[in-house]
Design an enzyme around this catalytic site. Structure first.
Site, PDB file in Angstrom:
ATOM      1  N   LYS A 157      -9.484  -8.369   6.871  1.00  0.00           N
ATOM      2  CA  LYS A 157      -8.752  -7.549   5.915  1.00  0.00           C
ATOM      3  C   LYS A 157      -9.074  -6.067   6.114  1.00  0.00           C
ATOM      4  O   LYS A 157     -10.219  -5.632   5.984  1.00  0.00           O
ATOM      5  CB  LYS A 157      -9.109  -7.973   4.488  1.00  0.00           C
ATOM      6  N   GLY A 215       0.800  -1.220   0.000  1.00  0.00           N
ATOM      7  CA  GLY A 215       0.000   0.000   0.000  1.00  0.00           C
ATOM      8  C   GLY A 215       0.830   1.266   0.000  1.00  0.00           C
ATOM      9  O   GLY A 215       0.384   2.313  -0.488  1.00  0.00           O
ATOM     10  N   ASN A 216       2.067   1.194   0.515  1.00  0.00           N
ATOM     11  CA  ASN A 216       2.921   2.378   0.549  1.00  0.00           C
ATOM     12  C   ASN A 216       3.296   2.850  -0.852  1.00  0.00           C
ATOM     13  O   ASN A 216       3.708   3.990  -1.043  1.00  0.00           O
ATOM     14  CB  ASN A 216       4.195   2.086   1.327  1.00  0.00           C
ATOM     15  N   LYS A 239      -3.663  -9.376  -1.226  1.00  0.00           N
ATOM     16  CA  LYS A 239      -2.867  -9.299  -2.455  1.00  0.00           C
ATOM     17  C   LYS A 239      -1.592 -10.125  -2.367  1.00  0.00           C
ATOM     18  O   LYS A 239      -1.069 -10.579  -3.387  1.00  0.00           O
ATOM     19  CB  LYS A 239      -2.582  -7.850  -2.827  1.00  0.00           C
ATOM     20  N   LYS A 242       2.554 -11.524   4.258  1.00  0.00           N
ATOM     21  CA  LYS A 242       3.748 -11.500   3.418  1.00  0.00           C
ATOM     22  C   LYS A 242       4.679 -12.663   3.752  1.00  0.00           C
ATOM     23  O   LYS A 242       5.194 -13.345   2.865  1.00  0.00           O
ATOM     24  CB  LYS A 242       4.478 -10.169   3.588  1.00  0.00           C
TER      25      LYS A 242
END
Length: 317
Positions: A122, A9-10, A206, A264
């Site tokens: 989420k 998102g960054n 994602k 992740k």
């Protein structure tokens, strides 16, 4: 190499920034500058997050009557198109004119009976203080959870089963195109008894979708680019340590929060264990060094145990 890069998102919006078109484009321009050198040397497939964007669209839609609001799968498609367009344009401005790029709206199949639908996890949308969050929960029937020092809406995040557009993505890669796909985890769909797909009310993680995509495309490397320089053990606590490399079986997945680094790390371990290839997690600003294995955290079947980036403080005494 064939590399799948999942932009965190960054890459689109830094925490606390207003969700404006200008801010998103400025951040994507930074991401494109990091991605462009990879595109010159490697086959590149790009995925990205969409949590802030899809959450904001859902918030805007909440002003409609209940039967007029757009469902999350449609909002996910809207954000895939919007974000893909910006990434594609900013990359094209940096690469040779002959380099082809394509954004693919990507449906990702999930199980409609996935237990995730009973326990939303989420994070989507903007951040709120506790009072505002609790008020929205009461007014709109949303599930809200704490995210660091703030509160955000949470929605169901089922496990991705298959990438519906896998073959068209493969065809484009074989034609040397850079492909932007599976944005925001893809558009969540489920197959009914009649064999027809229908959208579901969810947002797929994602990182898990990118891991599935990387396996399907037989990628040589999966990279999850984020805003921290590595995966840290005991993050935010005294004695935190950056992991330079690890084997999947040496990683305690329970040590990493589900709402931040957990997906992740799990995705990286899954990819390495399933394929025997490498996955890496690191800062977008260090992308080339992360690909080379010089920065960030690399998960692979080579070696065993965990290697830290710095010595154990207790051993320095």
């Amino acid at each position: 190499m064939r590399i799948v890069v999942a932009l965190g998102g960054n890459a689109l919006l830094k925490r606390g920034e207003p969700l404006t078109a200008e801010n998103q484009r400025a951040n994507v321009r930074i991401a494109a500058a990091a991605l462009a050198p990879l595109a010159v040397e490697h086959e590149l497939i790009i995925s990205h997050g969409n949590g802030p964007q899809v959450g904001l669209l859902a918030l805007q839609g909440a002003a409609y009557k209940p039967d007029e609001a757009f469902p999350l799968d449609v909002l996910g498609a809207q954000t895939e198109g919007m974000i893909g367009y910006i990434i594609e344009q900013e990359l094209k401005n940096l690469l040779p004119a002959s380099q082809q790029l394509a954004t693919i709206l990507t449906m990702v199949e999930v199980d409609p009976h996935d237990p995730a639908f009973d326990e939303p996890t989420k994070f989507v949308g903007p951040i709120y203080d506790q009072d505002h969050a609790l008020r929205l929960a009461e007014e709109k029937g949303w599930a809200m959870k704490q995210d660091g020092d703030s509160w955000r809406r949470v929605v169901a995040s089922p496990t991705p089963k298959s990438i519906v557009e896998r073959e068209p993505i493969q065809w484009l890669i074989e034609k040397a195109a850079i492909v932007i796909c599976a944005g925001g985890g893809g558009i969540p769909v489920a197959e009914g008894p009649d064999g027809h797909y229908a959208g579901v009310e969810a947002v797929i993680d994602k990182d898990f979708a990118s891991e599935l995509l990387a396996r399907d495309l037989e990628a040589d490397l999966l990279v999850m680019a984020t805003d921290v320089d590595a995966v840290y053990l005991n993050w935010g606590k005294a004695g935190q340590r950056a992991i330079r490399s690890a084997s999947p079986d040496a990683v305690d997945l329970g040590a990493f929060p589900a709402g931040s680094m957990g997906p992740k790390v799990r995705a990286a371990c899954n990819f390495a264990a399933a394929t025997g290839k490498k996955a890496a997690i690191g800062a977008l600003s260090d992308l080339q060094a992360v690909v080379n294995g010089d920065r960030g955290t690399t998960i692979s079947m080579q070696g065993s145990g965990i290697e830290f980036a710095d010595p154990d403080p207790s051993e320095e005494r």
